[in-house]
Design a protein around this motif. Structure first.
Motif: not given
Length: 220
Positions: A37-39, A66-68, A215-220
């Motif tokens: 979320l932050t990135m 992570d950013y890329e 919110v959709e986040l891919d991080t497990p």
């Protein structure tokens, strides 16, 4: 409308744009998607925006990876990292400046100012600055020092019409410290997970959605 006058927007997130000079505290569990979320809030909206990350939980190269991976454009003239981890190393090719420890708040502040000025000199009309996360600074340095550091950081961002996005895990700090740090920010984005669904809620910022938004986040 000029670059300086337009709002900062967050593509793909249930957040409306915010005015230049805004500082946002992002809260949520460390393993609950807060890094992603932050990135994503730091993704450059156009070529004349810069991005600067103060990395304390992961090293500088990992922060850039992570950013890329989230769609960030690694234009190293306008993207850089202050590596505040204990095992960090300078990497001029990838614009990583190492401090050596989250306890070295003075060094972090100096490197932040230097890198911020370099990104502007390289053509970034304004800069998105992220801290991932504030928690190690609180663990390694006295609370009052962290409080001063955060106030200095957010003050610089506010003056330069930048955007500040600082993450913290409320479970990693005491309530008094969290309350003190929060005073330096204009508003808060809270992240939670309930029944397998992640959602965000904005507090203190104008013209934002009411209540919890999926919110959709891919991080497990």
């Amino acid at each position: 409308m000029s670059v300086q006058e337009s709002t900062y927007t967050f593509e793909g997130l249930p957040l409306n744009g915010v005015e230049p000079g805004t500082n946002v505290l992002v809260t949520g569990p460390a393993l609950g998607g807060i890094r992603e979320l932050t990135m994503r809030m730091l993704l450059r909206g156009h070529a004349r925006e810069g991005a600067l990350v103060l990395a304390a939980d992961v090293d500088g190269r990992q922060a850039l990876t992570d950013y890329e991976s989230l769609g960030g454009d690694l234009d190293f003239a306008r993207v850089g990292v202050v590596d505040c981890t204990e095992n960090g190393a300078d990497d001029e090719e990838h614009n990583v400046h190492a401090v050596g420890s989250p306890a070295d708040l003075t060094g972090a502040g100096i490197e932040f100012s230097s890198l911020y000025e370099r990104l502007h000199a390289n053509g970034a009309a304004r800069v998105r600055t992220g801290v991932y996360t504030l928690s190690p600074f609180v663990v390694y340095a006295p609370a009052k020092s962290v409080f001063r550091f955060v106030h200095t950081l957010t003050g610089r961002i506010r003056t330069a019409d930048g955007l500040g996005v600082c993450a913290i895990d409320p479970g990693a700090v005491d309530d008094q410290t969290l309350s003190s740090v929060a005073q330096a920010f204009d508003g808060k984005v809270e992240l939670r997970e309930a029944d397998g669904q992640r959602a965000v809620r904005v507090r203190g910022l104008p013209d934002q959605p009411d209540g919890w938004q999926p919110v959709e986040l891919d991080t497990p």
